[in-house]
Design an enzyme around this catalytic site. Structure first.
Site, mmCIF file in Angstrom:
data_model
loop_
_atom_site.group_PDB
_atom_site.id
_atom_site.type_symbol
_atom_site.label_atom_id
_atom_site.label_comp_id
_atom_site.label_asym_id
_atom_site.label_seq_id
_atom_site.Cartn_x
_atom_site.Cartn_y
_atom_site.Cartn_z
ATOM 1 N N ASP A 1 7.252 -39.956 45.287
ATOM 2 C CA ASP A 1 7.523 -41.094 44.410
ATOM 3 C C ASP A 1 8.617 -40.742 43.427
ATOM 4 O O ASP A 1 9.014 -39.584 43.306
ATOM 5 C CB ASP A 1 6.251 -41.490 43.650
ATOM 6 N N HIS B 1 -10.939 -18.517 29.320
ATOM 7 C CA HIS B 1 -11.688 -19.317 28.345
ATOM 8 C C HIS B 1 -11.388 -20.804 28.492
ATOM 9 O O HIS B 1 -12.308 -21.624 28.621
ATOM 10 C CB HIS B 1 -11.362 -18.877 26.916
ATOM 11 N N ASP C 1 -5.575 -33.250 36.569
ATOM 12 C CA ASP C 1 -4.941 -31.931 36.545
ATOM 13 C C ASP C 1 -4.027 -31.873 35.342
ATOM 14 O O ASP C 1 -3.567 -32.912 34.849
ATOM 15 C CB ASP C 1 -4.115 -31.689 37.816
ATOM 16 N N ASP D 1 0.994 -31.494 45.153
ATOM 17 C CA ASP D 1 1.803 -32.607 44.663
ATOM 18 C C ASP D 1 3.003 -32.787 45.589
ATOM 19 O O ASP D 1 3.209 -32.006 46.513
ATOM 20 C CB ASP D 1 2.227 -32.384 43.213
ATOM 21 N N SER D 2 3.789 -33.823 45.356
ATOM 22 C CA SER D 2 4.866 -34.164 46.294
ATOM 23 C C SER D 2 6.196 -33.522 45.945
ATOM 24 O O SER D 2 7.129 -33.566 46.738
ATOM 25 C CB SER D 2 5.053 -35.686 46.322
ATOM 26 N N GLY D 3 6.295 -32.955 44.743
ATOM 27 C CA GLY D 3 7.579 -32.488 44.251
ATOM 28 C C GLY D 3 8.315 -33.530 43.449
ATOM 29 O O GLY D 3 9.336 -33.242 42.817
ATOM 30 N N GLY D 4 7.805 -34.769 43.438
ATOM 31 C CA GLY D 4 8.483 -35.850 42.731
ATOM 32 C C GLY D 4 8.603 -35.606 41.240
ATOM 33 O O GLY D 4 9.648 -35.875 40.638
ATOM 34 N N GLN E 1 2.979 -46.575 40.142
ATOM 35 C CA GLN E 1 3.991 -46.468 39.097
ATOM 36 C C GLN E 1 4.093 -47.822 38.381
ATOM 37 O O GLN E 1 3.251 -48.673 38.566
ATOM 38 C CB GLN E 1 5.329 -46.022 39.695
ATOM 39 N N GLY F 1 3.158 -41.352 36.353
ATOM 40 C CA GLY F 1 4.050 -41.875 35.333
ATOM 41 C C GLY F 1 3.430 -42.022 33.968
ATOM 42 O O GLY F 1 3.969 -42.726 33.107
#
Length: 377
Positions: free
Chosen positions: A146, A341, A271, A92-95, A194, A221
């Site tokens: 983003d 599980h 995810d 991911d971007s960290g956004g 977004q 978002g």
């Protein structure tokens, strides 16, 4: 990265495809376990591959940047080698992490300045630095930086935020063109749609992002507090606009029922931290419903945790009473068994969804199963 769309369900928008990366193929629809800090909590990489049958996992740019840091990752040869995971990785971007630090960050045209949750030190994430970190991590799929607006947000805030995300995307595309991967394998950029819960803004964002012609596209978002019907409506709207010949990734979603409903609307990749996080607190997902294994009713239930043929082998061997005991005693094995599980269940669910899409029985199967998935046992 290459995406081959193999089949679209005739009764829904559900799709079956194959994503090919330099670290292997991914059969879609797919769920991606979240490995925030170079580990899917409580699960060894061998178990991820052999029991969970994970085809791709996530790495978290914000957390890996802070610990262990890009210097360590580059010395190791990237996250694949650092954690000894041979399959594809998405970063991911960290956004979203910056979004979650609302009291610790400031957003400007340049990027987002934030204070570390670890020691309070100040850092700047920009489109260029976020992708630079993702180059150091070495993910096969990297996300554009983003801004994720909170829910609810005013129309003006949401629209301004969307345009900022679009301007940042242009910088991301430029950075990817002008830089090269560090470890000899390709990295595919996914832009992020977004626009909050405003249909016209979402439509505008989808059209803008589709025009950038990147290898795949993500819907961001959502699952940030909006009503579930809104999430489904926006997802469907976005999937109608985003290119059919590229994978669609719905970020941070969700429950098993959410996943099946969004597969039906045309999403290929998912995810979420729910299966692993909730597992550590004793919430187990099954085809018959949701089990809180800490409850007293399971204390003397010596039936298997889950005897479904696709359940984790450990769930077929160990009893509900045993797992209830482990969790109540805070034994470390409890987190391992319950996480195995839940992740095995999620991966088996999307595998079966793919089979049902291919054989034409997806809609009936989904409609029969979803009420069970949402029931508390």
């Amino acid at each position: 990265m290459q995406f081959d769309l193999q089949h679209t369900d005739s009764a829904t928008a559900a799709r079956a495809g194959t994503v090919t990366t330099d670290h292997g193929q991914i059969q879609t629809p797919i769920f991606m376990p979240v490995g925030t800090l170079g580990t899917v909590k409580a699960v060894h990489q061998r178990e991820l591959k052999e029991q969970v049958k994970a085809q791709i996992i996530l790495g978290n740019t914000y957390h890996l940047y802070l610990r262990p840091g890009t210097e360590v990752l580059e010395a190791a040869g990237g996250l694949h080698k650092f954690m000894q995971w041979g399959g594809p990785i998405l970063t991911d971007s960290g956004g979203y992490q910056v979004f979650s630090l609302a009291h610790r960050r400031k957003i400007t045209e340049e990027g987002a300045t934030f204070a570390s949750h670890i020691d309070g030190s100040k850092h700047l994430f920009s489109p260029e630095s976020s992708l630079g970190i993702q180059r150091s991590i070495g993910g096969d799929i990297v996300m554009a930086f983003d801004e994720c607006p909170p829910y609810p947000s005013t129309r003006k805030y949401t629209e301004d935020s969307m345009h900022l995300t679009h301007r940042w995307l242009e910088r991301c595309v430029t950075y990817m063109k002008e830089s090269t991967p560090l470890y000899g394998h390709g990295q595919a950029l996914f832009p992020i749609v977004q626009g909050g819960s405003y249909d016209d803004l979402r439509r505008q964002s989808c059209e803008f992002i589709a025009a950038r012609d990147q290898p795949g596209n993500a819907i961001g978002g959502l699952s940030v507090g909006e009503p579930i019907p809104d999430m489904y409506r926006i997802t469907e709207l976005c999937c109608e606009i985003l290119p059919k010949d590229k994978p669609r990734y719905l970020m941070g979603v969700g429950t098993p029922a959410n996943i099946l409903e969004c597969i039906a609307r045309g999403v290929d990749m998912f995810d979420c931290v729910l299966p692993s996080r909730n597992a550590r607190h004793g919430m187990l997902y099954t085809r018959d419903g949701i089990i809180n294994i800490r409850n007293a009713r399971w204390k003397n239930d010596h039936s298997p945790i889950d005897d479904h043929p696709e359940a984790a082998p450990t769930s077929q061997i160990h009893s509900k009473a045993y797992l209830c005991h482990l969790l109540r005693c805070n034994e470390l094995l409890a987190g391992q068994l319950s996480t195995l599980h839940n992740l095995t269940f999620y991966l088996s669910l999307v595998r079966e969804a793919r089979t049902r899409i291919l054989d034409g029985s997806f809609l009936t199967w989904k409609n029969d199963l979803v009420p069970n998935l949402e029931r508390k046992l």
